[in-house]
Scaffold this motif. Structure first.
Motif, short mmCIF file in Angstrom:
data_model
loop_
_atom_site.label_atom_id
_atom_site.label_comp_id
_atom_site.label_asym_id
_atom_site.label_seq_id
_atom_site.Cartn_x
_atom_site.Cartn_y
_atom_site.Cartn_z
N ALA A 145 52.03 95.71 12.72
CA ALA A 145 51.06 95.49 11.65
C ALA A 145 50.82 94.00 11.46
CB ALA A 145 51.56 96.10 10.33
N ALA A 146 49.64 93.69 10.92
CA ALA A 146 49.34 92.34 10.43
C ALA A 146 49.44 92.40 8.91
CB ALA A 146 47.94 91.91 10.87
N ILE A 147 50.26 91.53 8.34
CA ILE A 147 50.55 91.57 6.91
C ILE A 147 49.57 90.68 6.16
CG2 ILE A 147 52.31 91.16 5.15
CD1 ILE A 147 54.41 91.41 7.42
N PRO A 148 48.87 91.19 5.15
CA PRO A 148 47.96 90.35 4.36
C PRO A 148 48.70 89.15 3.77
CG PRO A 148 47.69 92.66 3.77
CD PRO A 148 48.89 92.59 4.66
N PRO A 149 48.05 87.98 3.72
CA PRO A 149 48.76 86.76 3.29
C PRO A 149 49.20 86.75 1.83
CG PRO A 149 46.43 86.32 3.73
CD PRO A 149 46.70 87.70 4.21
N TRP A 150 48.69 87.69 1.02
CA TRP A 150 49.15 87.72 -0.38
C TRP A 150 50.39 88.60 -0.56
CZ3 TRP A 150 44.39 89.37 1.40
CH2 TRP A 150 44.21 90.76 1.51
N LYS A 151 50.86 89.23 0.53
CA LYS A 151 52.07 90.06 0.45
C LYS A 151 53.26 89.31 1.02
CE LYS A 151 49.90 94.63 0.60
NZ LYS A 151 49.96 95.97 1.19
N GLN A 152 54.47 89.75 0.64
CA GLN A 152 55.67 89.19 1.22
C GLN A 152 55.69 89.46 2.72
OE1 GLN A 152 57.08 87.02 -0.39
NE2 GLN A 152 58.56 87.69 -1.92
N GLY A 153 56.17 88.46 3.50
CA GLY A 153 56.01 88.52 4.94
C GLY A 153 57.18 89.10 5.70
N SER A 154 57.17 88.84 7.02
CA SER A 154 58.07 89.53 7.95
C SER A 154 59.32 88.74 8.32
CB SER A 154 57.30 89.89 9.23
OG SER A 154 56.69 88.73 9.78
N LEU A 155 59.51 87.53 7.75
CA LEU A 155 60.73 86.78 8.06
C LEU A 155 61.87 87.28 7.17
CD1 LEU A 155 59.23 83.22 8.56
CD2 LEU A 155 60.05 84.81 10.32
N ALA A 156 62.10 88.57 7.25
CA ALA A 156 63.09 89.27 6.43
C ALA A 156 63.50 90.54 7.18
CB ALA A 156 62.51 89.62 5.06
N GLU A 157 64.56 91.17 6.69
CA GLU A 157 65.03 92.37 7.39
C GLU A 157 64.12 93.57 7.15
OE1 GLU A 157 69.27 94.62 8.24
OE2 GLU A 157 69.15 93.18 6.61
N PHE A 158 63.44 93.60 5.99
CA PHE A 158 62.55 94.71 5.66
C PHE A 158 61.26 94.18 5.03
CE2 PHE A 158 66.86 96.36 5.50
CZ PHE A 158 66.78 97.55 6.22
N VAL A 159 60.18 94.96 5.15
CA VAL A 159 58.92 94.60 4.51
C VAL A 159 58.21 95.88 4.09
CG1 VAL A 159 57.60 94.59 6.69
CG2 VAL A 159 56.84 93.18 4.78
N VAL A 160 57.47 95.83 2.98
CA VAL A 160 56.72 97.00 2.51
C VAL A 160 55.24 96.76 2.78
CG1 VAL A 160 56.50 96.17 0.12
CG2 VAL A 160 56.35 98.63 0.61
N LEU A 161 54.56 97.80 3.29
CA LEU A 161 53.15 97.70 3.66
C LEU A 161 52.41 98.96 3.27
CD1 LEU A 161 53.69 96.29 7.24
CD2 LEU A 161 52.46 95.10 5.43
#
Length: 402
Positions: A145-161
């Protein structure tokens, strides 16, 4: 007898009353108190607590674990994260005013509420949990996925999308390779398909010029347009010529040999120009388009976020609207169309791109990979510029621990 027990379910405390009339009640506490994934509250991540240079990065094992707030969301365990120039710019505060408005449209929260902020716009990983309305994905699905810039990003163990931002990962790619593509792919798709109007059905034999062809968006655009049958001309430096020809470019113009408008003006005119460079290219580039044929110039270098950062949301948007309207009218009388292109997250676009990847028509271009502990070094490398492909951070390996 009456037994009351309290337990946590999806971050909500639930109280259960159990009634029994005759004999003592036995309760299976392992069911009530078993640890579930939804009870996880912290995770490792790289965060920033203020905008600035590379020294604002902080590694923490106590970042807030993402929570499903809407029934169409999914939590993804990140295997690899791709970096983009946007991440470097956002670390320095670029687009902060617009992103704050997007996160908090009613302006309820106080200034700085976006911190601690997690960067990283590309993700490849494994779905860990699905919201109640998610039908197209299941736990353990491999996705990108490409994460919208207003959401928390992928330099973490988990991300919500949101599920509509996610797509099943190409089977032919590793997570590291897959993390190199979504942001540049959806940006190129938005600019070329949504704004430029090209598609696999109308692209054959169209003459398309890409200004700045050796960066992330350019390398993807070359491959997609060639897969659809277009004739692609590219500008890049001399030492990138072999690289872009290897991706399929038909004609290459070296911008280091002198003003590129001169050799480009000698060529047959173009149906579409994709501008990744900006600056003074607008001054001469639109003269390279075929007039009165629906030809379009699409630039990805726009002053929108700079205007809102500098002038505030309302004035910045008014300034932006005035600028684009003036430019569009100025060029319309010459018979060509002037457009701005923007990144737009899109799971359906990634679905179509996945088919091109698995068919061998598009390949990821990974220049360098870094481990999760090397995120600051990865950003240092990004800041040097002149990339020949993407920078990827490996967050975790395999999905066996899910």
């Amino acid at each position: 007898s009456i037994l009351m027990t309290t337990f946590q379910l999806n971050n909500n405390l639930c109280t259960v009353w159990l009634f029994h009339h005759t004999k003592p009640l036995s309760v299976n506490t392992s069911i009530l108190f078993s640890t579930t994934r939804s009870s996880m509250t912290i995770m490792p991540a790289w965060v920033i607590d203020k905008y600035g240079s590379n020294d604002v990065f902080r590694f923490t094992k106590n970042a807030s674990f993402p929570v499903i707030n809407y029934p169409n969301e999914v939590i993804v365990k990140v295997q690899a994260a791709g970096l983009n120039p946007l991440d470097v710019n956002m670390r320095g505060g670029y687009g902060a005013a617009t992103m704050s408005m997007k996160r908090d449209p009613l302006n309820i929260k106080q200034s700085g509420s976006e911190f601690p902020l997690i960067l990283g716009r590309d993700v490849s990983g494994v779905i860990m949990e699905c919201g109640l309305d998610v039908k197209y994905f299941r736990e353990r699905d491999e996705v990108w996925a490409a994460i919208p810039p207003w959401k928390q990003g992928s330099l973490a163990e988990f991300v919500v999308l949101s599920a509509n931002e996610v797509s099943h990962k190409p089977k032919s790619l590793s997570h590291t390779e897959a993390a190199a593509m979504p942001y540049v792919a959806t940006t190129a798709w938005s600019a070329l398909v949504n704004t430029g109007g090209v598609s696999k059905d109308n692209c054959a034999k169209k003459r398309i010029l890409i200004l700045g062809g050796s960066g992330g968006v350019g390398t993807f655009a070359i491959q997609m347009l060639k897969a659809w049958g277009a004739h692609v001309t590219v500008t890049c430096s001399q030492n990138a010529e072999r690289f872009v020809r290897g991706l399929g470019a038909d004609h290459v113009v070296d911008y280091t040999a002198g003003p590129v408008e001169e050799p480009l003006s000698a060529l047959e005119k173009f149906d579409l120009i994709l501008d990744n460079i900006g600056g003074d290219t607008e001054r001469w580039a639109l003269n390279l388009l075929k007039p009165w044929c629906g030809a379009k110039y699409v630039t990805l270098v726009t002053p929108f976020l700079q205007n809102t950062d500098r002038l505030g949301i309302a004035d910045g948007m008014m300034q932006t609207a005035a600028t684009v309207a003036t430019k569009a009218l100025k060029h319309l009388v010459k018979g060509v169309h002037y457009r701005w292109g923007f990144f737009a997250p899109s799971g359906p676009a990634l679905d179509e791109i996945r088919e091109l990847v698995d068919a061998g028509k598009i390949r990821p271009v990974v220049e360098e990979t870094f481990s999760f502990s090397q995120v600051p070094q990865a950003f240092e490398k990004m800041e040097k510029g002149h990339a020949r492909g993407k920078t990827v951070v490996q967050i975790s390996k395999g999905g066996d621990d899910l």
